[in-house]
Write a protein that holds these residues in place. Structure first.
Motif, PDB file in Angstrom:
ATOM      1  N   THR A   4      -8.532  -8.153  -1.971  1.00 34.24           N
ATOM      2  CA  THR A   4      -9.900  -8.545  -1.907  1.00 34.24           C
ATOM      3  C   THR A   4     -10.434  -9.066  -0.456  1.00 34.24           C
ATOM      4  O   THR A   4     -11.418  -9.314  -0.771  1.00 34.24           O
ATOM      5  CB  THR A   4      -9.935 -10.266  -2.579  1.00 34.24           C
ATOM      6  OG1 THR A   4      -9.107 -11.135  -1.849  1.00 34.24           O
ATOM      7  CG2 THR A   4      -8.953  -9.858  -4.304  1.00 34.24           C
ATOM      8  N   GLN A  61       0.663  -1.170  -0.088  1.00 33.50           N
ATOM      9  CA  GLN A  61       0.021  -0.148   0.073  1.00 33.50           C
ATOM     10  C   GLN A  61       0.781   1.033   0.408  1.00 33.50           C
ATOM     11  O   GLN A  61       0.752   2.153  -0.733  1.00 33.50           O
ATOM     12  CB  GLN A  61      -0.718  -0.195   1.603  1.00 33.50           C
ATOM     13  CG  GLN A  61      -2.071  -1.167   0.817  1.00 33.50           C
ATOM     14  CD  GLN A  61      -2.146  -0.791   2.028  1.00 33.50           C
ATOM     15  OE1 GLN A  61      -2.062  -1.190   3.540  1.00 33.50           O
ATOM     16  NE2 GLN A  61      -4.069  -1.007   2.119  1.00 33.50           N
ATOM     17  N   ALA A  88      -5.203 -11.174  -2.982  1.00 30.69           N
ATOM     18  CA  ALA A  88      -4.936 -10.005  -3.584  1.00 30.69           C
ATOM     19  C   ALA A  88      -4.852 -10.563  -5.212  1.00 30.69           C
ATOM     20  O   ALA A  88      -4.726 -11.854  -5.449  1.00 30.69           O
ATOM     21  CB  ALA A  88      -3.368  -9.369  -3.438  1.00 30.69           C
ATOM     22  N   ALA A 100      -4.979  -5.288  -6.362  1.00 27.70           N
ATOM     23  CA  ALA A 100      -6.077  -4.866  -5.626  1.00 27.70           C
ATOM     24  C   ALA A 100      -5.826  -5.921  -4.039  1.00 27.70           C
ATOM     25  O   ALA A 100      -5.341  -6.881  -4.949  1.00 27.70           O
ATOM     26  CB  ALA A 100      -7.070  -4.536  -5.835  1.00 27.70           C
TER      27      ALA A 100
END
Length: 349
Positions: free
Chosen positions: A288, A278, A298, A286
């Protein structure tokens, strides 16, 4: 014997990949000399019983076994009649990853429920608790996993609400605690508060994923809910003759809360992995699911997972969507995480 693998290599495929904790190996060596009685009539198993009473309260019964599948099958089987079934999330390990052992060995059916986060709710339990008599399996138990197969956590109030709903319907509550240590570390509360005090009847206590060589236990928190568990353990080939070695491992994990500290280390490394991604703002990655224990889920851009696996082992979770699973272990180190984040940045950048 010569070492046959690279002892410096650690990955993110599974906490089952990690070795045994050094303190567990020391406990095995300490238990090894001389002769003691077999099949659980030994001082290590007796000490383990006392330790579990300390953890969960008077009346607690513990039955050491070899593996988590065995613990789940025996624990659930002890709660059911031959026509009984178990309500569980569709993604639950007992439904997807035990080779059909509940049905083939235990003789009972899992009744799967679709959930977005691997967690049941009282509403879902009530919605699936019905039966059409002799034409269907009769739900008699509910099984939840803590922490879940998607790395999420049940809070103590959530478990209590499920237990209340289950008990109102005449169902027992089983908890698959393969990663119980990770949950206990994340929730930062006595394990009794989100198990026995929350209404769990039978617990599968996990040791292998947190540093044991192969040691789990069926923990009976409500003796009135089970039948014949001592016979079921033998009947399902989970009664260890040299049980002192299974019990000694679990004792070592419980000593000075080693299991909690080991779970906290794994959790911290998962949090570091997610935070590192991040903070770098790596494109195409991304998440999940929430990262609440030692699992990071992810999605990656097409082709990236295979390139990363040239360096570090991990598994696809859903290859069709590019979703992957990264699991950290009790022995995962800061350098392991930071190096992996760097590789992700390189191949996604």
């Amino acid at each position: 014997m010569d070492t046959l693998h690279d002892t410096d290599r650690r990955g993110f495929a599974s906490d089952n990949y990690a070795g045994a904790h050094p303190e567990v190996l020391e406990a095995l060596a300490a238990a090894n000399a001389g002769h003691v009685s077999a099949y659980g009539d030994d001082p290590y198993t007796e000490a383990l019983r006392a330790r579990f009473v300390d953890l969960f309260g008077d009346g607690t019964e513990v039955f050491p076994v070899f593996n988590g599948t065995g613990a789940n099958v025996i624990g659930l089987q002890s709660l059911l009649t031959r026509w009984g079934g178990v309500i569980a999330p569709a993604i639950a390990h007992v439904n997807t990853d035990e080779g059909g052992a509940p049905e083939k060995v235990g003789g009972f059916k899992i009744l799967p429920v679709q959930t977005p986060d691997a967690k049941l709710t009282p509403e879902l339990v009530r919605a699936h608790a019905g039966s059409r008599g002799v034409h269907t399996i009769v739900p008699q138990a509910v099984s939840i996993t803590q922490s879940t197969e998607l790395g999420t956590l049940y809070t103590a109030p959530e478990i209590r609400a499920i237990a209340e709903a289950a008990h109102e319907l005449g169902l027992a509550l089983h908890m698959d605690g393969a990663r119980l240590a990770n949950a206990a570390a994340a929730l930062d509360m006595p394990v009794r508060e989100f198990t026995r005090d929350a209404g769990v009847d039978v617990l599968s206590f996990g040791g292998t994923k947190i540093g044991a060589l192969g040691a789990e236990a069926v923990v009976v928190l409500n003796p009135d809910a089970v039948t014949g568990i001592e016979f079921l353990r033998k009947n399902t080939m989970q009664l260890a003759s040299k049980m002192r070695f299974v019990s000694a491992q679990l004792l070592a994990l419980l000593e000075d809360d080693l299991w909690i500290r080991a779970g906290a280390q794994a959790n911290a490394m998962a949090a570091r992995l997610r935070k590192g991604i991040q903070e770098r703002g790596i494109p195409g990655v991304a998440f999940t699911q929430k990262t609440e224990a030692n699992g990071v889920f992810a999605t990656l851009p097409e082709g990236v997972a295979d390139r990363l696996r040239e360096h570090v082992r991990f598994y696809d979770w859903n290859a069709a969507t590019g979703e992957v699973r990264w699991l950290t272990s009790w022995d995962t180190q800061v350098d392991d995480v930071d190096r992996f984040v760097g590789l992700i940045a390189r191949y996604c950048g």
